[in-house]
Design a protein around this motif. Structure first.
Motif, PDB file in Angstrom:
ATOM      1  N   LYS A  24     -39.464-100.510  -0.137  1.00  0.00           N
ATOM      2  CA  LYS A  24     -39.293-100.735  -1.570  1.00  0.00           C
ATOM      3  C   LYS A  24     -40.500-101.485  -2.103  1.00  0.00           C
ATOM      4  N   ARG A  25     -40.952-101.063  -3.262  1.00  0.00           N
ATOM      5  CA  ARG A  25     -42.080-101.746  -3.896  1.00  0.00           C
ATOM      6  C   ARG A  25     -41.536-102.742  -4.891  1.00  0.00           C
ATOM      7  N   SER A  26     -42.096-103.921  -4.864  1.00  0.00           N
ATOM      8  CA  SER A  26     -41.668-104.932  -5.824  1.00  0.00           C
ATOM      9  C   SER A  26     -42.312-104.628  -7.173  1.00  0.00           C
ATOM     10  N   PRO A  27     -41.661-105.007  -8.266  1.00  0.00           N
ATOM     11  CA  PRO A  27     -42.241-104.735  -9.589  1.00  0.00           C
ATOM     12  C   PRO A  27     -43.527-105.522  -9.781  1.00  0.00           C
ATOM     13  N   LEU A  28     -44.388-104.991 -10.619  1.00  0.00           N
ATOM     14  CA  LEU A  28     -45.675-105.624 -10.850  1.00  0.00           C
ATOM     15  C   LEU A  28     -45.510-106.980 -11.522  1.00  0.00           C
ATOM     16  N   PHE A  29     -44.676-107.022 -12.557  1.00  0.00           N
ATOM     17  CA  PHE A  29     -44.405-108.283 -13.248  1.00  0.00           C
ATOM     18  C   PHE A  29     -42.927-108.604 -13.131  1.00  0.00           C
ATOM     19  N   ARG A  30     -42.658-109.863 -12.938  1.00  0.00           N
ATOM     20  CA  ARG A  30     -41.282-110.343 -12.882  1.00  0.00           C
ATOM     21  C   ARG A  30     -40.926-110.935 -14.245  1.00  0.00           C
ATOM     22  N   PRO A  31     -39.652-111.239 -14.477  1.00  0.00           N
ATOM     23  CA  PRO A  31     -39.263-111.799 -15.783  1.00  0.00           C
ATOM     24  C   PRO A  31     -40.007-113.081 -16.150  1.00  0.00           C
ATOM     25  N   ILE A  32     -40.327-113.915 -15.172  1.00  0.00           N
ATOM     26  CA  ILE A  32     -41.059-115.161 -15.472  1.00  0.00           C
ATOM     27  C   ILE A  32     -42.457-114.839 -15.987  1.00  0.00           C
ATOM     28  N   ASN A  33     -43.059-113.755 -15.485  1.00  0.00           N
ATOM     29  CA  ASN A  33     -44.376-113.354 -15.975  1.00  0.00           C
ATOM     30  C   ASN A  33     -44.313-112.946 -17.440  1.00  0.00           C
ATOM     31  N   TYR A  34     -43.278-112.199 -17.801  1.00  0.00           N
ATOM     32  CA  TYR A  34     -43.129-111.791 -19.199  1.00  0.00           C
ATOM     33  C   TYR A  34     -42.878-112.993 -20.106  1.00  0.00           C
ATOM     34  N   ILE A  35     -42.094-113.945 -19.628  1.00  0.00           N
ATOM     35  CA  ILE A  35     -41.839-115.150 -20.425  1.00  0.00           C
ATOM     36  C   ILE A  35     -43.136-115.923 -20.650  1.00  0.00           C
ATOM     37  N   LEU A  36     -43.945-116.056 -19.601  1.00  0.00           N
ATOM     38  CA  LEU A  36     -45.223-116.754 -19.736  1.00  0.00           C
ATOM     39  C   LEU A  36     -46.181-116.005 -20.655  1.00  0.00           C
ATOM     40  N   MET A  37     -46.165-114.662 -20.599  1.00  0.00           N
ATOM     41  CA  MET A  37     -47.028-113.884 -21.490  1.00  0.00           C
ATOM     42  C   MET A  37     -46.624-114.062 -22.949  1.00  0.00           C
ATOM     43  N   ILE A  38     -45.330-114.080 -23.214  1.00  0.00           N
ATOM     44  CA  ILE A  38     -44.855-114.282 -24.579  1.00  0.00           C
ATOM     45  C   ILE A  38     -45.210-115.682 -25.063  1.00  0.00           C
ATOM     46  N   ALA A  39     -45.053-116.681 -24.186  1.00  0.00           N
ATOM     47  CA  ALA A  39     -45.407-118.053 -24.563  1.00  0.00           C
ATOM     48  C   ALA A  39     -46.899-118.168 -24.861  1.00  0.00           C
ATOM     49  N   GLY A  40     -47.739-117.551 -24.045  1.00  0.00           N
ATOM     50  CA  GLY A  40     -49.177-117.575 -24.284  1.00  0.00           C
ATOM     51  C   GLY A  40     -49.554-116.885 -25.578  1.00  0.00           C
ATOM     52  N   ALA A  41     -48.887-115.763 -25.882  1.00  0.00           N
ATOM     53  CA  ALA A  41     -49.166-115.059 -27.133  1.00  0.00           C
ATOM     54  C   ALA A  41     -48.749-115.898 -28.340  1.00  0.00           C
ATOM     55  N   LEU A  42     -47.636-116.603 -28.226  1.00  0.00           N
ATOM     56  CA  LEU A  42     -47.200-117.469 -29.328  1.00  0.00           C
ATOM     57  C   LEU A  42     -48.180-118.616 -29.554  1.00  0.00           C
ATOM     58  N   VAL A  43     -48.690-119.193 -28.477  1.00  0.00           N
ATOM     59  CA  VAL A  43     -49.675-120.276 -28.620  1.00  0.00           C
ATOM     60  C   VAL A  43     -50.950-119.735 -29.261  1.00  0.00           C
ATOM     61  N   LEU A  44     -51.358-118.527 -28.902  1.00  0.00           N
ATOM     62  CA  LEU A  44     -52.534-117.912 -29.528  1.00  0.00           C
ATOM     63  C   LEU A  44     -52.310-117.690 -31.020  1.00  0.00           C
ATOM     64  N   VAL A  45     -51.140-117.209 -31.389  1.00  0.00           N
ATOM     65  CA  VAL A  45     -50.841-116.967 -32.801  1.00  0.00           C
ATOM     66  C   VAL A  45     -50.841-118.279 -33.575  1.00  0.00           C
ATOM     67  N   ILE A  46     -50.275-119.324 -32.992  1.00  0.00           N
ATOM     68  CA  ILE A  46     -50.286-120.632 -33.657  1.00  0.00           C
ATOM     69  C   ILE A  46     -51.715-121.126 -33.829  1.00  0.00           C
ATOM     70  N   GLY A  47     -52.556-120.912 -32.814  1.00  0.00           N
ATOM     71  CA  GLY A  47     -53.961-121.304 -32.913  1.00  0.00           C
ATOM     72  C   GLY A  47     -54.692-120.562 -34.021  1.00  0.00           C
ATOM     73  N   TYR A  48     -54.414-119.273 -34.167  1.00  0.00           N
ATOM     74  CA  TYR A  48     -55.049-118.512 -35.237  1.00  0.00           C
ATOM     75  C   TYR A  48     -54.543-118.938 -36.609  1.00  0.00           C
ATOM     76  N   PHE A  49     -53.267-119.295 -36.716  1.00  0.00           N
ATOM     77  CA  PHE A  49     -52.753-119.766 -37.996  1.00  0.00           C
ATOM     78  C   PHE A  49     -53.345-121.121 -38.382  1.00  0.00           C
ATOM     79  N   CYS A  50     -53.721-121.915 -37.387  1.00  0.00           N
ATOM     80  CA  CYS A  50     -54.366-123.199 -37.691  1.00  0.00           C
ATOM     81  C   CYS A  50     -55.759-123.013 -38.284  1.00  0.00           C
ATOM     82  N   LEU A  51     -56.369-121.872 -38.073  1.00  0.00           N
ATOM     83  CA  LEU A  51     -57.707-121.605 -38.605  1.00  0.00           C
ATOM     84  C   LEU A  51     -57.705-121.245 -40.089  1.00  0.00           C
TER      85      LEU A  51
END
Length: 99
Positions: free
Chosen positions: A19-46
């Motif tokens: 069996k092959r394990s999935p490339l990304f696990r749920p924690i990876n997706y949560i971290l990606m969403i958190a990083g994208a939100l921080v990026l959006v907040i940074g752009y709104f600060c500009l």
């Protein structure tokens, strides 16, 4: 001289049958969403500091929010995104309790 590369048939079947394990696990997706939100907040600060008259100077463009906070937030967001993509959590080993 031509060399023929041969592979062991047992190796080929053992690689495909597992069996092959999935490339990304749920924690990876949560971290990606958190990083994208921080990026959006940074752009709104500009944003902000626009002036209707181009002949007037507005000192708002040099405040600390635009020069310090926003780049730090965007850097943290990018590092979080890279970490979320590269990090692969280890599978937890199930310990058999033989008591």
């Amino acid at each position: 001289m031509a060399t023929i590369l041969t592979t062991n048939p047992k190796e080929k079947t053992s690689q495909n049958s597992g069996k092959r394990s999935p490339l990304f696990r749920p924690i990876n997706y949560i971290l990606m969403i958190a990083g994208a939100l921080v990026l959006v907040i940074g752009y709104f600060c500009l944003r902000g500091g626009a002036v209707d008259d181009p002949n007037t100077f507005n000192g708002e463009i040099f405040n600390s929010r635009r020069l310090v906070v926003s780049p730090i937030l965007m850097f943290i967001g990018l590092v979080t995104e890279i970490f979320a993509i590269m990090w692969h959590p280890r599978a937890q080993k199930k310990e058999d309790s033989q008591e």
